[in-house]
Scaffold this motif. Structure first.
Motif, PDB file in Angstrom:
ATOM      1  N   GLU A  40      44.933  17.955  18.791  1.00  0.00           N
ATOM      2  CA  GLU A  40      44.546  19.133  19.455  1.00  0.00           C
ATOM      3  C   GLU A  40      44.564  20.566  18.992  1.00  0.00           C
ATOM      4  O   GLU A  40      44.935  21.470  19.563  1.00  0.00           O
ATOM      5  CB  GLU A  40      45.265  18.948  21.050  1.00  0.00           C
ATOM      6  N   GLU A  41      43.950  20.712  17.831  1.00  0.00           N
ATOM      7  CA  GLU A  41      44.022  21.916  17.076  1.00  0.00           C
ATOM      8  C   GLU A  41      42.615  21.888  16.284  1.00  0.00           C
ATOM      9  O   GLU A  41      41.736  21.041  16.490  1.00  0.00           O
ATOM     10  CB  GLU A  41      44.954  21.830  15.847  1.00  0.00           C
ATOM     11  N   SER A  42      42.143  23.428  16.048  1.00  0.00           N
ATOM     12  CA  SER A  42      40.971  23.735  15.676  1.00  0.00           C
ATOM     13  C   SER A  42      40.707  22.955  14.287  1.00  0.00           C
ATOM     14  O   SER A  42      41.915  22.755  13.416  1.00  0.00           O
ATOM     15  CB  SER A  42      40.674  25.070  15.605  1.00  0.00           C
ATOM     16  N   ILE A  43      39.535  22.747  13.811  1.00  0.00           N
ATOM     17  CA  ILE A  43      39.336  22.340  12.481  1.00  0.00           C
ATOM     18  C   ILE A  43      39.896  23.309  11.362  1.00  0.00           C
ATOM     19  O   ILE A  43      40.478  23.141  10.186  1.00  0.00           O
ATOM     20  CB  ILE A  43      37.985  22.042  11.965  1.00  0.00           C
ATOM     21  N   GLU A  44      39.630  24.589  11.586  1.00  0.00           N
ATOM     22  CA  GLU A  44      39.767  25.651  10.704  1.00  0.00           C
ATOM     23  C   GLU A  44      41.523  25.817  10.664  1.00  0.00           C
ATOM     24  O   GLU A  44      41.856  25.884   9.593  1.00  0.00           O
ATOM     25  CB  GLU A  44      39.338  27.139  11.433  1.00  0.00           C
ATOM     26  N   TYR A  45      42.107  25.722  11.706  1.00  0.00           N
ATOM     27  CA  TYR A  45      43.426  25.816  11.617  1.00  0.00           C
ATOM     28  C   TYR A  45      44.086  24.764  10.882  1.00  0.00           C
ATOM     29  O   TYR A  45      44.916  25.145  10.006  1.00  0.00           O
ATOM     30  CB  TYR A  45      44.188  25.848  13.202  1.00  0.00           C
ATOM     31  N   LEU A  46      43.485  23.678  11.093  1.00  0.00           N
ATOM     32  CA  LEU A  46      44.098  22.359  10.379  1.00  0.00           C
ATOM     33  C   LEU A  46      43.807  22.507   8.831  1.00  0.00           C
ATOM     34  O   LEU A  46      44.495  22.211   7.942  1.00  0.00           O
ATOM     35  CB  LEU A  46      43.581  20.970  10.671  1.00  0.00           C
ATOM     36  N   ALA A  47      42.597  23.046   8.678  1.00  0.00           N
ATOM     37  CA  ALA A  47      42.271  23.144   7.039  1.00  0.00           C
ATOM     38  C   ALA A  47      43.368  24.408   6.282  1.00  0.00           C
ATOM     39  O   ALA A  47      43.757  24.005   5.492  1.00  0.00           O
ATOM     40  CB  ALA A  47      40.759  23.749   6.991  1.00  0.00           C
ATOM     41  N   ILE A  48      43.571  25.248   7.019  1.00  0.00           N
ATOM     42  CA  ILE A  48      44.453  26.310   6.761  1.00  0.00           C
ATOM     43  C   ILE A  48      45.911  25.735   6.386  1.00  0.00           C
ATOM     44  O   ILE A  48      46.390  25.833   5.393  1.00  0.00           O
ATOM     45  CB  ILE A  48      44.484  27.509   7.403  1.00  0.00           C
ATOM     46  N   GLU A  49      46.309  25.014   7.261  1.00  0.00           N
ATOM     47  CA  GLU A  49      47.470  24.342   7.425  1.00  0.00           C
ATOM     48  C   GLU A  49      47.583  23.355   6.138  1.00  0.00           C
ATOM     49  O   GLU A  49      48.786  23.199   5.376  1.00  0.00           O
ATOM     50  CB  GLU A  49      47.882  23.575   8.815  1.00  0.00           C
ATOM     51  N   ILE A  50      46.603  22.600   6.038  1.00  0.00           N
ATOM     52  CA  ILE A  50      46.669  21.499   4.839  1.00  0.00           C
ATOM     53  C   ILE A  50      46.576  22.251   3.255  1.00  0.00           C
ATOM     54  O   ILE A  50      47.389  21.903   2.477  1.00  0.00           O
ATOM     55  CB  ILE A  50      45.515  20.800   5.085  1.00  0.00           C
ATOM     56  N   ILE A  51      45.801  23.368   3.168  1.00  0.00           N
ATOM     57  CA  ILE A  51      45.754  24.144   2.195  1.00  0.00           C
ATOM     58  C   ILE A  51      47.237  24.877   1.713  1.00  0.00           C
ATOM     59  O   ILE A  51      47.674  24.706   0.832  1.00  0.00           O
ATOM     60  CB  ILE A  51      44.817  25.176   2.132  1.00  0.00           C
ATOM     61  N   ALA A  52      47.720  25.348   3.036  1.00  0.00           N
ATOM     62  CA  ALA A  52      48.885  26.317   2.870  1.00  0.00           C
ATOM     63  C   ALA A  52      50.010  25.084   2.372  1.00  0.00           C
ATOM     64  O   ALA A  52      51.182  25.468   1.636  1.00  0.00           O
ATOM     65  CB  ALA A  52      49.307  26.655   3.972  1.00  0.00           C
ATOM     66  N   ALA A  53      50.021  23.881   3.009  1.00  0.00           N
ATOM     67  CA  ALA A  53      51.011  22.964   2.525  1.00  0.00           C
ATOM     68  C   ALA A  53      51.107  22.508   1.253  1.00  0.00           C
ATOM     69  O   ALA A  53      52.130  22.213   0.595  1.00  0.00           O
ATOM     70  CB  ALA A  53      50.918  21.789   3.661  1.00  0.00           C
ATOM     71  N   LYS A  54      49.923  22.337   0.662  1.00  0.00           N
ATOM     72  CA  LYS A  54      49.506  21.772  -0.493  1.00  0.00           C
ATOM     73  C   LYS A  54      49.604  22.889  -1.733  1.00  0.00           C
ATOM     74  O   LYS A  54      50.142  22.626  -2.969  1.00  0.00           O
ATOM     75  CB  LYS A  54      48.256  20.797  -0.639  1.00  0.00           C
ATOM     76  N   LEU A  55      49.265  23.938  -1.587  1.00  0.00           N
ATOM     77  CA  LEU A  55      49.152  24.918  -2.639  1.00  0.00           C
ATOM     78  C   LEU A  55      50.204  24.973  -3.355  1.00  0.00           C
ATOM     79  O   LEU A  55      50.376  25.163  -4.615  1.00  0.00           O
ATOM     80  CB  LEU A  55      48.446  26.056  -1.908  1.00  0.00           C
ATOM     81  N   PRO A  56      51.520  25.350  -2.626  1.00  0.00           N
ATOM     82  CA  PRO A  56      52.633  25.421  -3.668  1.00  0.00           C
ATOM     83  C   PRO A  56      53.046  24.365  -4.639  1.00  0.00           C
ATOM     84  O   PRO A  56      53.309  24.799  -5.952  1.00  0.00           O
ATOM     85  CB  PRO A  56      53.860  25.479  -2.799  1.00  0.00           C
ATOM     86  N   CYS A  57      52.828  23.211  -4.259  1.00  0.00           N
ATOM     87  CA  CYS A  57      52.951  21.947  -5.253  1.00  0.00           C
ATOM     88  C   CYS A  57      52.110  22.119  -6.248  1.00  0.00           C
ATOM     89  O   CYS A  57      52.336  21.700  -7.308  1.00  0.00           O
ATOM     90  CB  CYS A  57      52.796  20.820  -4.292  1.00  0.00           C
ATOM     91  N   LEU A  58      50.626  22.519  -6.024  1.00  0.00           N
ATOM     92  CA  LEU A  58      49.487  22.550  -7.095  1.00  0.00           C
ATOM     93  C   LEU A  58      49.889  23.622  -7.848  1.00  0.00           C
ATOM     94  O   LEU A  58      49.649  23.180  -9.076  1.00  0.00           O
ATOM     95  CB  LEU A  58      48.255  22.601  -6.392  1.00  0.00           C
TER      96      LEU A  58
END
Length: 69
Positions: free
Chosen positions: A26-44
């Motif tokens: 129950e979130e927006s697609i945009e919010y989820l895309a940002i959440e996923i990028i923010a979670a993965k970026l430090p590891c990458l």
């Protein structure tokens, strides 16, 4: 901090997966895309930095000794 806007082209399959997750959470697609990028970026960033350091440490002499030349 200043926000920036980007536009992404993604495959239909990826969009459908993101849409499904957005519906479930129950979130927006945009919010989820940002959440996923923010979670993965430090590891990458860390992984790519380590790879760059390893590659920079390779010298022609070390390559020749590894393959027996």
């Amino acid at each position: 901090m200043k926000d920036h806007k980007i536009t992404l082209e993604i495959s239909e399959t990826l969009f459908e997966q993101l849409s499904l997750l957005a519906e479930i959470k129950e979130e927006s697609i945009e919010y989820l895309a940002i959440e996923i990028i923010a979670a993965k970026l430090p590891c990458l960033i860390q992984r790519e930095s380590q790879l760059k350091q390893l590659l920079e440490a390779i010298k022609p002499d070390s390559i020749h000794s590894e393959i027996g030349l």
